[in-house]
Write an enzyme that holds these catalytic residues in place. Structure first.
Site, PDB file in Angstrom:
ATOM      1  N   PHE A 142       0.805   4.473  -2.722  1.00 36.04           N
ATOM      2  CA  PHE A 142       0.746   5.908  -2.394  1.00 36.04           C
ATOM      3  C   PHE A 142       1.969   6.649  -2.938  1.00 36.04           C
ATOM      4  O   PHE A 142       1.857   7.769  -3.426  1.00 36.04           O
ATOM      5  CB  PHE A 142       0.607   6.114  -0.877  1.00 36.04           C
ATOM      6  CG  PHE A 142       0.464   7.564  -0.477  1.00 36.04           C
ATOM      7  CD1 PHE A 142      -0.615   8.323  -0.932  1.00 36.04           C
ATOM      8  CD2 PHE A 142       1.409   8.175   0.340  1.00 36.04           C
ATOM      9  CE1 PHE A 142      -0.747   9.669  -0.574  1.00 36.04           C
ATOM     10  CE2 PHE A 142       1.282   9.521   0.697  1.00 36.04           C
ATOM     11  CZ  PHE A 142       0.200  10.267   0.239  1.00 36.04           C
ATOM     12  N   TRP A 143       3.130   6.005  -2.882  1.00 33.83           N
ATOM     13  CA  TRP A 143       4.338   6.659  -3.433  1.00 33.83           C
ATOM     14  C   TRP A 143       4.123   6.964  -4.930  1.00 33.83           C
ATOM     15  O   TRP A 143       4.552   8.009  -5.409  1.00 33.83           O
ATOM     16  CB  TRP A 143       5.604   5.821  -3.283  1.00 33.83           C
ATOM     17  CG  TRP A 143       6.068   5.364  -1.912  1.00 33.83           C
ATOM     18  CD1 TRP A 143       6.996   4.384  -1.693  1.00 33.83           C
ATOM     19  CD2 TRP A 143       5.701   5.846  -0.602  1.00 33.83           C
ATOM     20  NE1 TRP A 143       7.214   4.222  -0.340  1.00 33.83           N
ATOM     21  CE2 TRP A 143       6.429   5.099   0.356  1.00 33.83           C
ATOM     22  CE3 TRP A 143       4.818   6.817  -0.131  1.00 33.83           C
ATOM     23  CZ2 TRP A 143       6.324   5.289   1.740  1.00 33.83           C
ATOM     24  CZ3 TRP A 143       4.695   7.015   1.244  1.00 33.83           C
ATOM     25  CH2 TRP A 143       5.437   6.269   2.150  1.00 33.83           C
ATOM     26  N   GLY A 197       0.819  -1.221   0.000  1.00 38.90           N
ATOM     27  CA  GLY A 197       0.000   0.000   0.000  1.00 38.90           C
ATOM     28  C   GLY A 197       0.846   1.262   0.000  1.00 38.90           C
ATOM     29  O   GLY A 197       0.450   2.287  -0.580  1.00 38.90           O
ATOM     30  N   ASP A 198       2.028   1.177   0.642  1.00 40.64           N
ATOM     31  CA  ASP A 198       2.922   2.344   0.630  1.00 40.64           C
ATOM     32  C   ASP A 198       3.342   2.637  -0.813  1.00 40.64           C
ATOM     33  O   ASP A 198       3.291   3.780  -1.271  1.00 40.64           O
ATOM     34  CB  ASP A 198       4.127   2.149   1.568  1.00 40.64           C
ATOM     35  CG  ASP A 198       4.856   0.821   1.400  1.00 40.64           C
ATOM     36  OD1 ASP A 198       4.465   0.018   0.525  1.00 40.64           O
ATOM     37  OD2 ASP A 198       5.832   0.578   2.136  1.00 40.64           O
ATOM     38  N   ALA A 199       3.702   1.575  -1.549  1.00 41.98           N
ATOM     39  CA  ALA A 199       4.130   1.755  -2.950  1.00 41.98           C
ATOM     40  C   ALA A 199       3.020   2.416  -3.768  1.00 41.98           C
ATOM     41  O   ALA A 199       3.278   3.294  -4.600  1.00 41.98           O
ATOM     42  CB  ALA A 199       4.512   0.406  -3.555  1.00 41.98           C
TER      43      ALA A 199
END
Ligand code: UDP
Ligand code: MG
Length: 428
Positions: free
Chosen positions: A194-195, A190-192
């Site tokens: 958003f990045w 999920g971080d990827a």
């Protein structure tokens, strides 16, 4: 005055490390921060640790009270972050998970950097990853190094190694009507996701230093989820972070009481640890207790027999399938040591299914839950359909090689082939 940085900590059932994460914020050399602890309806043990910190006015607490059976519907930490951002007031936003510690100068160095370069909105750092055992003893470690200015930071920078301006988060919101994408397909990264949204506006600038330490425990999502197929097959014993053990039966999870474990000849070695959001995806089925005999709800994929009779049956699809001969027992590797004794009367009450014999023919119905090896391919039979399954998945599900049944290509082609039980590939 507003604090300079808002730190968003997402928490779920990590009583051993969540306190370390909070302490690491308290120990920052730069003190102009506020901390939002976003707790995803954690257990008592975790709540106890968190409660100790809630007298500090800089620390805010929110509980999602999410129902366990809804966990899998969203990438939970992304949903929690989206809920937190509108509550925060800092000029900068920074993320923390409950198994990570910031180094003491992190907030100072990162905010100094963004203060100095007013045209830069996103900064990231290196990270130390420590693989630890259940007692948090170090097993191995490695560093995730910085890689220069990143126009594509996805999958190259961790969740806890980034700090960015509120301004850029608002740009993302204006475009997507949300900050983080909480679609569950991004649970593992999920971080990827958003990045990638952030990168549409600006690159990530590095501080060439390790500024956080992330602990990978045996119960982290990535570890528990590794090599799990999209559907857990029937007959598998599973366990989440809690102590309850369940059997997947007819794609429901049936809690199995301790006293029934030996009675039904299950093996404690074969319990598969899975992430809670995966476990709770399966609806609750009838519990496995003494009532299963009179209610004809003995779990499927068990071998049963009445004490005083010779007939052996294999349970499948809530029917009993008579096993016709010794050869069939050998052919499908039925394990006589796992035979469950049931009253003749209770057996008679179970509906009859087709017999099981040792030779394949176009009319033959395969026993469920058997692993076939044809050439170098493995297949699992379920409802008379063969599902290609990866050897790593078989290992994860605790199948042993001794259980595999050889099959020729001609035999395999007698049966329909269904969806594959492969696994998704993860980055960590
Ligand atoms: N998390 C959550 N709800 C859940 C499961 C996890 O909010 O049902 C949070 C957890 O507290 C952590 C983040 O999601 O902040 C990532 O989880 P974890 O550390 O287990 O995963 P990994 O480090 O393996 O990616
Ligand atoms: Mg983690």
């Amino acid at each position: 005055m507003n604090p300079k940085v808002s730190v968003i900590l997402t928490s779920y059932n990590k009583p051993q490390t969540v306190g370390k994460a909070i302490d690491s914020v308290l120990r920052q050399t730069m003190q102009e921060w506020e901390l939002f602890i976003m707790d995803d309806a954690s257990n008592e043990e975790t709540a106890k640790v968190i409660n100790k910190y809630l007298n500090d006015k800089r620390i805010h607490y929110c509980n999602s009270y999410v129902d366990d059976q809804d966990r899998y519907k969203k990438t939970r930490y992304a949903a929690l972050i989206n809920q937190a951002i509108p509550l925060t007031t800092g000029k900068y936003l920074s993320y923390l998970t409950d198994d990570t510690e910031y180094l003491p100068t992190r907030l100072k160095e990162m905010t100094n950097f963004l203060d100095r370069y007013s045209n830069i909105d996103i900064v990231y750092s290196g990270q130390m990853i420590q693989h630890v055992d259940n007692e948090l003893k170090l097993v191995s470690m490695k560093t995730r190094k910085t890689k220069g200015v990143l126009k594509r930071a996805a999958n190259r920078v961790d969740h806890c190694s980034v700090l960015h301006s509120r301004t850029i988060a608002e740009k993302v919101f204006r475009k997507y009507r949300s900050y983080w994408d909480d679609n569950p397909k991004y649970w593992h990264n999920g971080d990827a996701a958003f990045w990638s949204r952030l990168n549409e506006f600006e690159p990530f600038y590095p501080i060439h230093k390790v500024l956080d330490i992330s602990y990978k425990t045996p119960s982290s999502f990535q570890k528990l989820n590794a090599f799990l197929p999209p559907k857990i097959p029937d007959g598998i014993l599973v366990k989440g972070l809690g102590s309850e053990v369940y059997l997947i039966d007819q794609q429901k999870r049936r809690q199995i009481k301790d006293e029934m474990f030996d009675r039904l000849k299950y093996n404690h070695q074969k319990i598969v640890a899975v992430p809670d959001p995966v476990l709770f995806k399966y609806p609750c089925g009838d519990p496995i207790d003494e009532s299963i005999f009179r209610n004809q709800t003995i779990p499927n994929q068990r071998l049963i027999k009445a004490e005083e009779r010779a007939d052996l049956f294999y349970l499948q699809g809530n029917q009993k399938r008579k096993i016709l001969d010794q050869k069939a027992i050998r052919r499908f590797h039925f394990k006589l040591e796992e035979l469950v004794h049931v009253n003749q009367e209770d057996i008679e009450n179970i509906a009859d299914g087709p017999h099981i014999h040792s030779t394949f023919s176009p009319k033959f119905i395969l026993p469920d839950g058997v692993i076939y090896l044809e050439g170098s391919d493995y297949f699992l039979s379920y409802k008379n359909i063969l599902h290609l399954i990866h050897i790593q998945v078989l290992k994860k599900l605790q199948f042993s090689e001794a259980e595999f049944v050889r099959m020729t290509k001609e035999e395999r082609l007698l049966f329909e082939e269904g969806e594959s039980l492969l696994f998704e590939i993860f980055r960590k």
